[in-house]
Every structure is written in C-alpha cells, then in structure tokens.
Design a protein around this motif. Structure first.
Motif, PDB file in Angstrom:
ATOM      1  N   GLU A   1       0.861  -1.306  -0.098  1.00 56.65           N
ATOM      2  CA  GLU A   1      -0.289  -0.070  -0.003  1.00 56.65           C
ATOM      3  C   GLU A   1       1.014   1.188  -0.041  1.00 56.65           C
ATOM      4  N   LEU A   2       2.188   1.017   0.242  1.00 62.02           N
ATOM      5  CA  LEU A   2       3.014   2.380   0.254  1.00 62.02           C
ATOM      6  C   LEU A   2       4.009   2.600  -1.053  1.00 62.02           C
ATOM      7  N   ILE A   3       3.459   2.035  -1.883  1.00 60.50           N
ATOM      8  CA  ILE A   3       4.293   1.911  -3.248  1.00 60.50           C
ATOM      9  C   ILE A   3       3.815   3.286  -3.958  1.00 60.50           C
ATOM     10  N   ALA A   4       2.700   3.716  -3.895  1.00 60.27           N
ATOM     11  CA  ALA A   4       2.473   5.160  -4.310  1.00 60.27           C
ATOM     12  C   ALA A   4       3.333   6.091  -3.739  1.00 60.27           C
ATOM     13  N   SER A   5       3.505   6.107  -2.373  1.00 61.86           N
ATOM     14  CA  SER A   5       4.167   7.239  -1.666  1.00 61.86           C
ATOM     15  C   SER A   5       5.496   6.771  -2.003  1.00 61.86           C
TER      16      SER A   5
ATOM     17  N   SER B   1       8.089  10.017  -0.350  1.00 67.12           N
ATOM     18  CA  SER B   1       7.535  10.453   0.833  1.00 67.12           C
ATOM     19  C   SER B   1       7.554   9.706   2.178  1.00 67.12           C
ATOM     20  N   LEU B   2       8.411   8.415   1.846  1.00 69.09           N
ATOM     21  CA  LEU B   2       8.347   7.340   2.881  1.00 69.09           C
ATOM     22  C   LEU B   2       9.468   7.898   3.787  1.00 69.09           C
ATOM     23  N   ASP B   3       9.568   7.289   5.292  1.00 68.79           N
ATOM     24  CA  ASP B   3      10.856   7.408   6.050  1.00 68.79           C
ATOM     25  C   ASP B   3      11.517   6.175   5.650  1.00 68.79           C
ATOM     26  N   ALA B   4      12.916   6.230   6.107  1.00 74.18           N
ATOM     27  CA  ALA B   4      14.025   5.097   5.879  1.00 74.18           C
ATOM     28  C   ALA B   4      13.314   3.852   6.165  1.00 74.18           C
ATOM     29  N   GLU B   5      12.705   3.461   7.031  1.00 74.67           N
ATOM     30  CA  GLU B   5      12.166   2.183   7.451  1.00 74.67           C
ATOM     31  C   GLU B   5      11.394   1.540   6.319  1.00 74.67           C
ATOM     32  N   GLU B   6      10.253   2.576   6.332  1.00 75.87           N
ATOM     33  CA  GLU B   6       9.194   2.289   5.116  1.00 75.87           C
ATOM     34  C   GLU B   6       9.795   1.818   3.681  1.00 75.87           C
TER      35      GLU B   6
END
Lengths: 259, 194
Positions: free
Chosen positions: A9-13, A18-23
């Motif tokens: 679900e985070l591929i768009a971000s 706009s993701l942090d390092a862990e994500e």
C-alpha cells in the motif's frame, strides 16, 4: 498489519519519495521480490512524472536564454549554422581524381564482359556483406530499443590515425548526427566531408568545421533514411565540399563494423 | 493522445541525441519546448521566479554537459527533466530552510486553460496544452484533501509524517489519501500510463 503500513500500500508514496527510511527499506524489499510490485511502481512513477504538468506554466524572463547560452559559452540568440543546417555541398573546381578507393569501387560496377565473373563474385560478396550489414543493423537497432540508447555507427581510420568518428542515428533511423574527433588539421582551402554510400552510389554529406582538437559534429540530412545506407566515409575535400569524393577516405565504417 | 505522446517521445529522443552530439540548435529547441513547464515546477516549489530561473538554468546546463546520462529505458525525457527540476528545487528548499507554505499547493484549476508556448508552433502548443489539461482534469477529480497531501509530497518534498505534522491529519490518513489519490490519477490517466 495496519493497511497503511503494508508495503504493497506504500508503493505510491515510494514513487513520490515521501516514505521514511524504514518504510523505504520495506518497499524496496518487496520490489526486489515482486514483479507485479515493480510494474505498479513503474506506473506510479509515470503518474509522478505527469504531475509536473498539473501546475501553471511560468514564462521565464526575456533574458533567460541569453544568460543560459552565455553561461554555456555558446553565442546567445543565434542559430549555429555550422551545426544545424543540412548539408548542401557546392560544386568545386577540383583536380582530376587519381585512381583511388572511389575509382576502384566505381570500376567494380562498370567492368567489360570478360571480367563479369570476377565482378559477379564481388557483387555477391557485396550482397552477402550487405545482408550481414542489414542483420547487424537490425540487431543494433533492436539492442538500442532494449537498452534505450540510440543506434550508433563507428567510423574508423584507414591509416591507423588517432582519428575516429561516429554517427548517432535517431531511434527511427531516419536522421542522425555525424561526429569526428582527433582529425588532423585540414590544409588551407580544405575541409572534411561525409559521404553516404549504397553500392556504387555515393551521396555527398555535410562538411565539418573542426575545433582546435580536431572535433566537429554535423546534423546529417539525407535523401533516404540514414539507416538505409550501407557505408559511410569521410574524405578531405576543397572548402565547401564536393559533389563527388576527390580523395581516399580517412575514415569509413558500416553498420556492425568492429575493430 | 497516446499517439501524440509517442511522437513527442521520438522527437525528444532525437533532440537529446543531437544535444549529446553538441548540436546547439537542438538545445535551443529543447529549451524553447520545456522552459516554461520546468519553470512552473520550480516556481511551485520555491515561490521565487528568480530562484526558479536559476534552477531551470542549472537543469539545461546539466542536459548540455551530461545529456549522455539520460537513460530512455527508465522513462521519457519530459519526465526526466521534470523530476530533475523538482528534486533540485526541493534540495534548495531544504538547504535554504525556507518556510513551507502548506496553503500554496498550486495545482492548476482546469478552467485556467493554460497553454504554454512550444517553440512558436501553434499545433504543438495546443497539443501540449491538451496534455496538460488532461492531467489537470484528472487532478481536479480528487478531493481537496487528496490534492493537498499530494501537493505537499510532490512540491514540498515532505514525508508522510511531516505532512501529518503540518496538516494535523493522522499519519494513516495521510498514507491512505496519497495512495487513493495516486490510484485515482493512474486510472484517470490510463491512456498516458502504461
């Protein structure tokens, strides 16, 4: 797992950065493992590229281009005729061509009957090499499609000079740019000229203006698509160019040539 | 529209090939074609026309000096230019410590009907304008909240947690709005996204 933290679900971000390092690490792990995730990312990256079109265009100030080209050391506000204009070699008063590479090439296609057998063998050789060149050209174009680079053709010196050259074709093979480098200084009243060849037909190409290290580039405009020519050569000609070559090639090459 | 974008892609490949071969005329064509678009991107990040000009100038200098690094297998030239402009603008914004104005996201109202100049060619200008309008139309279909979070992420380079902090939205909500917004854009622009 919370839906909003699922790497899928985070591929768009990720595409927006706009993701942090862990994500980011979690999504990159997913991308390494999943073809469909990589495809989805490629689509979101295209969307991200298009977002720049969703804001108003802003015209820069009137001096923008002058400042840009001045910064690049290029003359501001003028079209560089030496590079941008297609070739239009003018007829010149030239010396009688000596028996040469060109004469030999022409002779191959105008031999008396008793030499037909030899000529036929040469024609078969040329057709054979033409077939191979076509194959090489197709392969070169296909490779270019795969790795995204433009098709290129190398020009080699026939006298072991340091001189070299290249023709960069557009992806559709119609147009191209010829580049020559480390060429010896042309004698006064002379310059280098490109030739485009099919069998015994030789079509004049552009002449080159070289800088002090023997480098020059010209856009090549030809009657036929550039990738339809079998061979290319560069000769030394009277300033302004010739309609037919008057000296032997200093550089030449064909699709698929390797040294 | 897909045919037009394919033609544009071919035209751009021709331009970059000539630029790599040091063809000044090709650089001039590229500058004429993209300068106002890249200015729009830079201006919407840093809100200074003078600074935006410096950044866009840097981009064109990079194209002239490093054009050979463009890899067509990774995307089109337009996207490469826009992303380079966006990244450089955001870098400047971060290094300068300028305050982010979260009320100024800058998405064009589709009714603004902005048509950029494209090398004095009215047909190309119109086609480019339609392409921009298609993107703007897709953007206008998103909710205001979706437009806001996408604008902060895209133009201000903010992370999801920074957006949450800046807007007061829960972090999960920010992530969901970005995902749904991008998904909706992808669907709306399906003729342009492969």
């Amino acid at each position: 797992m919370d839906e909003s933290n699922d790497p899928k679900e985070l591929i768009a971000s990720y595409a927006l950065g706009s993701l942090d390092a862990e994500e980011t690490a979690a999504v990159e792990k997913l991308l390494a493992e999943s073809h469909s995730a990589r495809q989805e990312l490629a689509q979101y990256q295209q969307v991200s590229d298009l977002l720049g079109l969703a804001v108003p265009a802003v015209e820069p100030s009137d001096s923008f281009e002058d400042r840009l080209f001045s910064r690049l050391g290029l003359e501001a506000g003028h079209e560089p005729a030496a590079v941008a204009q297609p070739a239009a070699p003018r007829p010149q008063q030239v010396a009688e061509p000596k028996p040469s590479f060109w004469g030999q090439l022409s002779d191959l296609f105008a031999r008396p009957a008793w030499q037909m057998a030899g000529g036929l063998a040469m024609v078969m050789l040329l057709f054979g090499s033409g077939f191979l060149m076509t194959q090489n050209r197709q392969m070169s174009n296909e490779l270019a499609q795969i790795d995204g680079t433009l098709p290129t053709l190398q020009l080699f010196s026939s006298e072991n000079l340091a001189a070299t050259g290249m023709i960069v074709l557009s992806m559709d093979g119609i147009n191209g740019t010829a580049i020559i480098d480390r060429m010896p200084v042309a004698p006064d009243g002379h310059e280098y000229q490109l030739w485009l060849m099919n069998g015994s037909d030789v079509e004049p190409g552009p002449t080159f203006s070289l800088n002090d290290v023997g480098y020059g580039a010209r856009w090549v405009v030809s009657e036929q698509p550039l990738d339809s020519y079998e061979r290319f050569a560069v000769t030394l000609e009277p300033t302004g160019g010739s309609l037919e070559p008057t000296t032997d090639p200093v550089l030449q090459g064909a699709f698929g040539d390797r040294r | 529209m897909a045919k037009f974008t394919e033609e544009q892609h071919k035209e751009d490949l021709n331009l970059i090939g000539r630029i790599v071969a040091r063809d000044e005329a090709a650089l001039r064509q590229l500058v004429d074609k993209y300068k106002s678009r890249l200015m729009g991107v830079a201006f919407n990040v840093i809100y200074s026309k003078e600074l935006a000009e410096e950044i866009v100038m840097d981009i064109f200098v990079r194209v002239w000096e490093k054009g050979h690094t463009f890899d067509a297998s990774k995307g089109n030239l337009r996207g490469w230019l826009i992303q380079a402009t966006r990244n450089r603008s955001i870098d400047y914004l971060r290094k300068s410590g300028r305050r982010v104005d979260d009320s100024a996201v800058g998405w064009t109202d589709v009714h603004d009907n902005v048509i950029p100049a494209v090398g004095g060619d009215p047909e190309k200008a119109t086609q480019q304008g339609y392409l921009a309008q298609e993107v703007q139309s897709a953007m206008s279909q998103l909710s205001e909240d979706q437009q806001l979070v996408l604008g902060l992420a895209y133009f201000k380079g903010m992370s999801n947690s920074e957006i949450a902090s800046e807007t007061g939205m829960p972090l999960g909500t920010v992530k969901t709005r970005i995902r749904r917004g991008m998904l909706k854009l992808k669907d709306s622009l399906s003729t342009l996204v492969h």
